[in-house]
Scaffold this motif. Structure first.
Motif, short mmCIF file in Angstrom:
data_model
loop_
_atom_site.label_atom_id
_atom_site.label_comp_id
_atom_site.label_asym_id
_atom_site.label_seq_id
_atom_site.Cartn_x
_atom_site.Cartn_y
_atom_site.Cartn_z
N HIS B 65 36.33 38.56 41.99
CA HIS B 65 37.40 37.58 41.74
C HIS B 65 38.39 38.11 40.72
N CYS B 87 32.70 25.05 44.66
CA CYS B 87 31.77 26.18 44.69
C CYS B 87 30.36 25.73 45.06
N CYS B 91 28.71 28.32 40.24
CA CYS B 91 28.72 29.45 39.33
C CYS B 91 29.99 29.53 38.51
N CYS B 118 27.27 34.03 42.50
CA CYS B 118 28.35 33.89 43.49
C CYS B 118 27.89 34.42 44.84
N ILE B 119 28.24 33.70 45.88
CA ILE B 119 27.90 34.17 47.23
C ILE B 119 29.15 34.68 47.96
N TYR B 120 30.24 34.83 47.22
CA TYR B 120 31.48 35.40 47.77
C TYR B 120 31.92 34.68 49.04
N CYS B 121 31.88 33.37 48.98
CA CYS B 121 32.26 32.58 50.15
C CYS B 121 33.75 32.32 50.19
N GLY B 122 34.43 32.39 49.04
CA GLY B 122 35.87 32.18 49.03
C GLY B 122 36.31 30.73 48.95
N MET B 123 35.36 29.83 48.79
CA MET B 123 35.72 28.40 48.71
C MET B 123 36.61 28.12 47.50
N CYS B 124 36.36 28.83 46.39
CA CYS B 124 37.14 28.60 45.18
C CYS B 124 38.60 28.93 45.44
S1 SF4 Z 1 33.27 32.78 46.10
FE1 SF4 Z 1 33.97 31.22 44.68
S2 SF4 Z 1 33.24 29.31 45.59
FE2 SF4 Z 1 32.12 30.93 46.59
S3 SF4 Z 1 30.24 31.12 45.40
FE3 SF4 Z 1 31.70 32.58 44.53
S4 SF4 Z 1 32.70 31.51 42.89
FE4 SF4 Z 1 31.67 29.97 44.13
#
Ligand code: SF4
Ligand code: SF4
Ligand code: SF4
Ligand code: SF4
Ligand code: FES
Lengths: 538, 159
Positions: B65, B87, B91, B118-124
């Motif tokens: 990020h 998120c 996190c 973080c699961i790097y989903c991009g929701m944030c």
């Molecule tokens: S990518 Fe963003 S929303 Fe998804 S888990 Fe990581 S910090 Fe949270």
């Protein structure tokens, strides 16, 4: 608030014939039948203004939709709340409301509990047809605790009516005209009354913001506990809102028998004592600190080695804690119980019927109910004399509450001169310094149990768990452990269990239980009906 | 219920005893080796000699990020908490404070992302109303301690 009479009126709500008391407004009557009509300016505790027009419904008596918050029901009236005409009217009102609204929900502290957001979700257009520039209105301080974000104001005048009718202080007014209207104060007269915080609660949008809570938390992240304010003997019903275990704000909870929809600012902002630096958080003896698990053992040893013990209780303790103290005192020969009271403040009455009590003790009635009416009178002077003459070996004092001056000058001096003393205290001070054993006490808002207010109404208080359960067992737990060590008790109970014991052993409490008290409390004299029978009040 | 009871009876006795399709190893083996051979002859290995050679992530790749800055170099984030609300891994930790600038109210005093959770989903990124947070294509983000994996505001703004 409408004046109703007992005469029943038949009218037609969404095609169904229903009956309500004459004099009710359409909105109130529909609500009684489970139909919620949206509103901004209507508030059950204030006069009807009828200025926001979001509550429009279709009527057979009028060619145009009518506002349901001010029109009353009548024989033969036919109302459609969800007809195309009604919904269309409300959609249009919503579109107008949003014309100049900044829509800054992401940074608005009201977001999440905003009435405009809710209605916008239901009635708002998904895009704006407004291409002109939005009006800019003032953002400024209205008083020491309240700021206004004029751009967000929808000019419902709830806050203005509150200051006119309930607090009677009339600081707020609407200035300018048309789409420039906004709430303001007169120059040099800020909004500064003891009920001012309520205007922030009743503002349907984020226009009025409490500076105390500003930017502190988003409302959807907080945990809520229904409890009772310990600021005075009134016992206003409150909701304690905490973020990650830290109290962020107190909100009043509707209870028409106690505080209506309001609370005073002394109570509202009076929770910082929970986090004071002088807060007693560990148990200590003169030799050093005591582990939480060993505290009850230390107390038991002190009690057992004492030939005559005086218990000094405070009016912040719950009925459950008092009951446990009574059991302990009854089991020990040569023991006596007295109570101390914090100094009175001044009574403040408001034209809307709200009174801040001069008496600053939330459970005086409970103490008197359990230990007799003279516990603060003759019993107290006897204990004072006994301490002075040295005929009391050990004093176990409960110095709780939210004050920082202990049990008052007279008792503080007496405690310091006692031979041996055990002090349960919320704050450190002269009364706890040098004590044989000091134990942390739970403060108001941290207690589990029942308080009895000045009108003899028993109400449930619940813990927001800021100190207890996190750092140290509460008095409720320690006292029961001591009883267990002394073989007075076979197992520890929850607050509800201790209250059951109390209701079984005392005629005043007979029949009541935590569940029968409910969220709004019950007068002590009004015995709940037995479970399962009709007419029980919850 | 009735059907359920009938099934054991209906199950043909022969079901397990029926001859299986004969497994032949010959042809698949030859096909496989032919495939391998063709790759050897083409001399175009798919393996990348990482780390000497870096892979270019495809568009939309979600990696480390960063917090963006506006034209004046201030953080764009207004501390609205929508990213931390969205998120799924909980996190993102934010503490807001009053912004010292006239054009906005809030800014983050604290903005921590726990990159290990973080699961790097991009929701944030998707939730942010200010286009202030972004997942960059940077994928090689090793560190020597867990502490380094908690990215604070300064670190996120410097990326
Ligand atoms: S990518 Fe963003 S929303 Fe998804 S888990 Fe990581 S910090 Fe949270
Ligand atoms: S007042 Fe309500 S609708 Fe307006 S910005 Fe605040 S949350 Fe959003
Ligand atoms: S400040 Fe709030 S309560 Fe007062 S008129 Fe405006 S919207 Fe209504
Ligand atoms: S959603 Fe965007 S603006 Fe809001 S707190 Fe997260 S990064 Fe900041
Ligand atoms: S709620 Fe009826 S006009 Fe405002």
């Amino acid at each position: 608030m409408s004046d109703t009479s007992n005469e029943l009126i038949s009218w037609n709500l969404n095609g169904e014939v229903v009956q309500n008391e004459s004099g009710m407004t359409i909105m109130e009557a529909a609500k009684a039948h489970g139909i919620e009509i949206p509103c901004f300016c209507y508030h059950p505790g204030l006069s009807i203004a009828g200025n926001c027009r979001i509550c429009m419904v279709e009527s057979n008596r009028s060619p145009k939709p009518i506002i349901s918050c001010s029109e009353r029901i009548a024989e033969g009236l036919e109302i459609q709340t969800d007809s195309e005409k009604a919904v269309d009217a409300r959609d249009s009102v919503m579109e107008f409301q949003l014309i100049n609204h900044p829509l800054d929900c992401p940074v608005c502290d009201k977001a999440g509990e905003c009435v405009l957001q809710d209605h916008s979700y239901e009635h708002g257009p998904d895009r704006s047809r407004f291409v002109e520039d939005k009006n800019i209105r003032h953002t400024k301080e209205l008083g020491p605790t309240i700021d206004i974000w004029g751009n967000r104001c929808i000019v419902c005048t709830r806050c203005v009516r509150f200051c006119d009718e309930i607090s009677g202080t009339s600081e707020l007014c609407v200035v300018e005209r048309g789409d420039r209207s906004v709430v303001d104060v007169f120059p040099g007269i800020p909004i500064d009354n003891a009920m001012a915080g309520n205007t922030v609660d009743i503002c349907p949008v984020g226009a009025l913001i409490s500076t105390d809570f500003k930017y502190e938390a988003r409302v959807w992240n907080m945990d809520r506990t229904t409890s009772v304010c310990g600021g005075c003997s009134r016992g206003c019903n409150v909701e304690v809102e905490a973020l990650d275990g830290f109290v962020k704000r107190l909100m009043p909870r509707e209870n028409l028998d106690v505080n209506d929809w309001w609370m005073c600012d002394h109570g509202r902002y009076g929770w910082r004592h929970l986090y004071a630096d002088s807060r007693q958080v560990t148990a200590q003896t003169t030799e050093g600190s005591v582990l939480p698990a060993e505290a009850s053992k230390a107390l038991q040893q002190t009690l057992e080695s004492s030939s005559s013990t005086g218990f000094l209780v405070d009016p912040f303790m719950t009925c459950e804690e008092l009951h446990l103290v009574k059991q302990l005192a009854d089991s020990m020969t040569g023991s006596r119980v007295a109570g101390w009271l914090p100094a009175d403040g001044t009574e403040e009455s408001f034209p809307g019927g709200f009174t801040i009590s001069a008496a600053k003790y939330p459970n005086r009635k409970g103490v008197e109910e359990i230990f007799g009416a003279d516990v603060f009178g003759s019993a107290a002077s006897t204990l004072l004399n006994d301490i002075a003459s040295g005929s009391v070996d050990t004093v176990v004092a409960f110095v709780g509450g939210h004050g920082f001056d202990g049990a008052g000058a007279e008792w503080n001096a007496a405690l310091s001169s006692a031979k041996n003393r055990v002090v349960f205290t919320t704050q450190q001070g002269a009364w706890s310094e040098g004590a044989h054993l000091v134990l942390p006490a739970t403060a108001p808002l941290e207690k589990e149990g029942v308080w009895i207010n000045e009108d003899n109404r028993a109400q449930r208080v619940r813990s927001c768990r800021s100190l207890t359960d996190q750092n140290f067992p509460s008095e409720l737990v320690i006292l029961q452990e001591v009883q267990a060590h002394m073989e007075l008790r076979s197992r520890s109970l929850s607050a509800a269990g201790v209250f059951r014991e109390l209701s079984e052993s005392s005629s005043a409490f007979e029949g009541h239980s935590h569940s029968s008290l409910g969220d709004h409390g019950t007068p002590l004299s009004q015995k709940p009906a037995a479970v399962g029978s009709e007419g029980g009040e919850s | 219920m009735a059907n359920h009871e009938e099934t054991p009876e209906e199950k043909p006795e022969t079901a397990t005893t029926e001859p299986r399709e004969k497994a032949t190893f010959g042809m698949p083996l030859i096909k496989g080796l032919a495939n391998t051979l063709s790759h050897i002859l083409r001399n175009e290995p798919n393996t990348i000699h990482y780390p000497a050679e870096k892979r270019t992530p495809f568009p939309g790749y979600r990696g480390e990020h960063r917090l963006k800055r506006d034209e004046l170099g201030r953080e764009k984030c207004v501390a609205c908490f929508l990213c931390s609300t969205a998120c799924p891994a909980h996190c993102i930790e934010i503490v807001a404070e009053e912004a010292p600038w006239g054009d906005r109210e809030k800014r983050p005093r604290l903005f921590n992302i726990d990159m290990m959770r973080c699961i790097y989903c991009g929701m944030c990124e998707e939730a942010c109303p200010c286009d202030a947070i972004e997942l960059t294509p940077v994928y090689n983000i090793p560190s020597r301690s867990r502490g380094e994996k908690i990215y604070n505001k300064e670190k996120l703004l410097s990326l």
